[in-house]
Design a protein around this motif. Structure first.
Motif, PDB file in Angstrom:
ATOM      1  N   SER A  21       0.872  -1.107   0.122  1.00 24.75           N
ATOM      2  CA  SER A  21       0.026  -0.067   0.312  1.00 24.75           C
ATOM      3  C   SER A  21       0.984   1.519  -0.064  1.00 24.75           C
ATOM      4  O   SER A  21       2.058   1.323   0.640  1.00 24.75           O
ATOM      5  N   LEU A  22       0.386   2.222  -0.407  1.00 25.41           N
ATOM      6  CA  LEU A  22       0.943   3.693  -0.522  1.00 25.41           C
ATOM      7  C   LEU A  22       0.154   4.593   0.028  1.00 25.41           C
ATOM      8  O   LEU A  22      -1.130   4.797  -0.334  1.00 25.41           O
ATOM      9  N   ALA A  23       0.686   5.463   0.813  1.00 29.36           N
ATOM     10  CA  ALA A  23      -0.189   6.362   1.446  1.00 29.36           C
ATOM     11  C   ALA A  23       0.762   8.020   1.908  1.00 29.36           C
ATOM     12  O   ALA A  23       2.006   7.676   1.675  1.00 29.36           O
ATOM     13  N   SER A  24       0.168   9.068   2.056  1.00 35.29           N
ATOM     14  CA  SER A  24       0.817   9.956   2.445  1.00 35.29           C
ATOM     15  C   SER A  24       0.685  10.416   3.681  1.00 35.29           C
ATOM     16  O   SER A  24      -0.514   9.991   4.374  1.00 35.29           O
ATOM     17  N   ASP A  25       1.430  10.794   4.518  1.00 33.65           N
ATOM     18  CA  ASP A  25       1.360  11.441   5.871  1.00 33.65           C
ATOM     19  C   ASP A  25       1.275  12.875   5.897  1.00 33.65           C
ATOM     20  O   ASP A  25       1.149  13.621   5.064  1.00 33.65           O
ATOM     21  N   LEU A  26       1.077  13.194   7.178  1.00 35.41           N
ATOM     22  CA  LEU A  26       0.965  14.706   7.584  1.00 35.41           C
ATOM     23  C   LEU A  26       2.242  15.418   7.183  1.00 35.41           C
ATOM     24  O   LEU A  26       2.118  16.730   7.338  1.00 35.41           O
ATOM     25  N   PHE A  27       3.304  14.895   7.186  1.00 36.75           N
ATOM     26  CA  PHE A  27       4.467  15.814   6.893  1.00 36.75           C
ATOM     27  C   PHE A  27       5.069  15.709   5.675  1.00 36.75           C
ATOM     28  O   PHE A  27       6.186  15.690   5.293  1.00 36.75           O
ATOM     29  N   ASN A  28       4.212  15.561   4.649  1.00 36.10           N
ATOM     30  CA  ASN A  28       4.305  15.475   2.957  1.00 36.10           C
ATOM     31  C   ASN A  28       5.330  14.537   2.744  1.00 36.10           C
ATOM     32  O   ASN A  28       5.952  14.659   1.796  1.00 36.10           O
ATOM     33  N   ALA A  29       5.378  12.950   3.540  1.00 34.50           N
ATOM     34  CA  ALA A  29       6.134  11.931   2.983  1.00 34.50           C
ATOM     35  C   ALA A  29       5.150  10.968   2.402  1.00 34.50           C
ATOM     36  O   ALA A  29       4.002  10.852   2.557  1.00 34.50           O
ATOM     37  N   TYR A  30       5.896  10.049   1.776  1.00 36.58           N
ATOM     38  CA  TYR A  30       4.965   9.004   1.224  1.00 36.58           C
ATOM     39  C   TYR A  30       5.459   7.566   1.848  1.00 36.58           C
ATOM     40  O   TYR A  30       6.758   7.438   1.999  1.00 36.58           O
ATOM     41  N   VAL A  31       4.413   6.912   2.311  1.00 33.85           N
ATOM     42  CA  VAL A  31       4.797   5.657   3.026  1.00 33.85           C
ATOM     43  C   VAL A  31       4.334   4.408   2.371  1.00 33.85           C
ATOM     44  O   VAL A  31       3.288   4.236   2.097  1.00 33.85           O
ATOM     45  N   VAL A  32       5.344   3.481   2.271  1.00 32.23           N
ATOM     46  CA  VAL A  32       4.717   2.216   1.503  1.00 32.23           C
ATOM     47  C   VAL A  32       4.994   1.293   2.506  1.00 32.23           C
ATOM     48  O   VAL A  32       5.993   1.003   3.386  1.00 32.23           O
ATOM     49  N   SER A  33       3.901   0.545   2.538  1.00 26.25           N
ATOM     50  CA  SER A  33       3.702  -0.471   3.720  1.00 26.25           C
ATOM     51  C   SER A  33       3.437  -1.658   2.991  1.00 26.25           C
ATOM     52  O   SER A  33       2.573  -1.908   2.120  1.00 26.25           O
ATOM     53  N   CYS A  34       4.123  -2.743   3.406  1.00 23.64           N
ATOM     54  CA  CYS A  34       4.075  -3.998   2.834  1.00 23.64           C
ATOM     55  C   CYS A  34       3.680  -5.166   4.062  1.00 23.64           C
ATOM     56  O   CYS A  34       4.222  -5.121   4.967  1.00 23.64           O
ATOM     57  N   GLU A  35       2.731  -6.253   3.775  1.00 19.79           N
ATOM     58  CA  GLU A  35       2.240  -6.981   4.637  1.00 19.79           C
ATOM     59  C   GLU A  35       2.383  -8.322   3.951  1.00 19.79           C
ATOM     60  O   GLU A  35       2.109  -8.394   2.739  1.00 19.79           O
ATOM     61  N   TRP A  36       2.794  -9.453   4.556  1.00 24.39           N
ATOM     62  CA  TRP A  36       2.987 -10.805   3.867  1.00 24.39           C
ATOM     63  C   TRP A  36       2.909 -11.852   4.965  1.00 24.39           C
ATOM     64  O   TRP A  36       2.814 -11.696   6.404  1.00 24.39           O
ATOM     65  N   GLY A  37       2.291 -12.993   4.528  1.00 22.64           N
ATOM     66  CA  GLY A  37       1.954 -14.167   5.306  1.00 22.64           C
ATOM     67  C   GLY A  37       1.376 -15.240   4.694  1.00 22.64           C
ATOM     68  O   GLY A  37       1.097 -15.234   3.743  1.00 22.64           O
TER      69      GLY A  37
END
Length: 76
Positions: A21-37
């Motif tokens: 997933s890709l999201a932006s945070d409050l500080f104008n940064a972009y967060v890439v989150s990966c989950e697996w299992g």
């Protein structure tokens, strides 16, 4: 943005998922989150990376997706 990948091989008892997933945070940064299992398991792993630009984040996502394809995951 969210992409979900699965790898199902009953002969090898392999039932895995991978979500990016890709999201932006409050500080104008972009967060890439990966989950697996394992599909259906209550526990899974998570990795979070922060990028300063959307181009850097998208490049990382493309790299991760190419690796999933190399490991025989299917986009769902």
């Amino acid at each position: 943005m969210l992409s979900t990948w699965t790898k199902i091989e009953p002969a090898r008892n392999c039932y895995r998922f991978y979500a990016i997933s890709l999201a932006s945070d409050l500080f104008n940064a972009y967060v890439v989150s990966c989950e697996w299992g394992r599909i259906g398991a209550k526990k899974f792993r998570r990795k979070v990376e922060v990028f300063n630009s959307v181009d850097e984040a998208m490049a990382q996502i493309k790299c991760i997706e190419s690796l999933r394809i190399k490991h025989d995951y299917q986009l769902t």
